[in-house]
Scaffold this active site. Structure first.
Site, short mmCIF file in Angstrom:
data_model
loop_
_atom_site.label_atom_id
_atom_site.label_comp_id
_atom_site.label_asym_id
_atom_site.label_seq_id
_atom_site.Cartn_x
_atom_site.Cartn_y
_atom_site.Cartn_z
N GLU A 44 0.81 -1.24 0.00
CA GLU A 44 0.00 0.00 0.00
C GLU A 44 0.83 1.28 0.00
O GLU A 44 0.63 2.16 0.84
CB GLU A 44 -0.96 0.00 1.20
N GLU A 97 -5.98 -10.77 -1.15
CA GLU A 97 -6.77 -10.54 0.08
C GLU A 97 -8.26 -10.45 -0.25
O GLU A 97 -8.99 -9.64 0.34
CB GLU A 97 -6.32 -9.23 0.76
#
Ligand code: XIL
Length: 361
Positions: free
Chosen positions: A168, A273
């Site tokens: 991220e 995810e």
């Protein structure tokens, strides 16, 4: 005359078991699940799917909950630690490492024949206070980054086959996130993080992991530019992780664009995810209906179908984030009822499970 056997009690027993099953849920699913089709009972995701199927696993639940543990053993052949390998978990003090939970997970995985994907060596979240408060010059920060990455990768060398090296790093507007790492070291730290990991375990597959590829071209292009730039510089990067924390209202075309553009880099692609939220608007009174269940199944199917279409050598696998609806991070993180996973709160297969199987037909 021989009386035909009467099996009419079976549905009643099934209902009784369902009712008696101790729910791990704050928000129970309704009677829509489990899947009505007995054909799938003996199979599993790991048997049916042509690429690895994984789950992010919570070590506390793995230790304490037999339903959870048995489902993980049965359904998946790849595991990611939900939190146990994050910075604050494994490196709580400057000179203190705590491997207890992560080692437990790795031992569990390997003794059950499962691959372990490492998550995550570098993130702006899950940092211990000692890092957030660390005082030092650029060289000290570089040393902190390098020492952390190399100690963790070395510890699991030969056991953990792949790592989310950086997680991220890109904002929704395509700029670099102004994380503590960027503040202290500049954006080029990203490439060095991969190099440090590669030095510690040259066999490990190294991934850049992020969310929002499906939001649209802005963030996606920035991520792809970063990844291609690393590749072109000869940085050891082998894969791209698409978190795919998505929602049932996301369009199939956006989801497909996320997957196919990632594959166009030539790197391995991990749907790392995945979960599909049914309640993105945080409606506290929402309930799980057959209609929502069917929409979710169709969305899982569409994603799996696109993923199945990318070159086999690039299919690192699909990992769902958490195991059953009740332990999904979505419920606590957004404080709402939701049903994002293919297993309901009683660890039964949902309609979404069939959607996943249908994706490879
Ligand atoms: C989440 C965990 O599921 C939570 O238990 C924890 O409190 C916060 O992190 N993107 C990621 C994951 O890369 O590490 C996050 O996991 C979910 C979003």
């Amino acid at each position: 005359m021989i009386k035909p056997l009467n099996f009419s009690f079976i549905p009643k027993i099934a209902v009784a078991i369902t009712v008696l099953t101790v729910s791990c849920a704050k928000y129970k699913s309704t009677t829509i699940d489990p899947l009505p089709n007995p054909r799938v009972v003996e199979t599993s995701l790991q048997k049916e799917m042509p690429f690895p199927m994984g789950a992010a696993v919570n070590v506390g639940l793995l230790k304490s909950n037999a339903n959870y543990r048995n489902l993980v053993i049965k359904e998946f052949n790849s595991l990611t630690a939900e939190n146990a390998m994050k910075f604050a978990s494994v490196h709580p003090g400057k000179d203190t490492y705590n491997w207890t939970d992560a080692d437990y997970l790795v031992d569990f995985a390997l003794s059950n024949g499962k691959r372990v994907h490492g998550h995550t060596l570098n993130w702006y979240k899950s940092l211990p206070d000692w890092v957030n408060n660390f005082q030092g010059n650029t060289a000290d920060w570089e040393n902190l980054l390098k020492t952390h990455i190399q100690t963790v990768v070395s510890h699991f060398k030969g056991k953990v086959v792949s790592w989310d090296v950086v997680n991220e790093a890109i904002n929704e507007d395509g700029t670099f996130r102004n994380s503590i790492w960027v503040q202290k070291l500049g954006v080029d730290y990203i490439g060095r993080a991969f190099q440090y990991a590669h030095e510690a375990d040259p066999s490990a597959l190294l991934f850049y992991n992020d969310y929002g590829h499906e939001f649209g071209p802005t963030k996606r292009t920035a991520i792809l530019n970063l990844v291609n730039d690393l590749k072109n510089k000869g940085i050891p990067i082998h894969g791209i992780g698409l978190q795919m924390h998505t929602r049932v209202t996301q369009s199939d075309s956006n989801l497909a664009a996320a997957i196919t553009t990632a594959a166009a880099t030539g790197l391995k692609v991990h749907l790392s995810e995945i979960d599909i939220a049914l309640n993105p608007d945080n409606i506290q009174t929402l309930t799980y209906t057959p209609d929502l269940a069917a929409q979710q199944a169709a969305k899982y199917k569409s994603i799996v179908k696109t993923y199945n279409g990318i070159p086999k050598t690039q299919q690192f696998g699909i990992t769902q984030w958490n195991v059953c609806d009740a332990d999904s991070w979505i419920l606590s993180n957004y404080n709402r009822p939701d049903w994002p996973l293919p297993f309901n709160s009683q660890y039964q297969r949902k309609v979404a499970y069939q959607g996943i199987l249908d994706g490879i037909k």
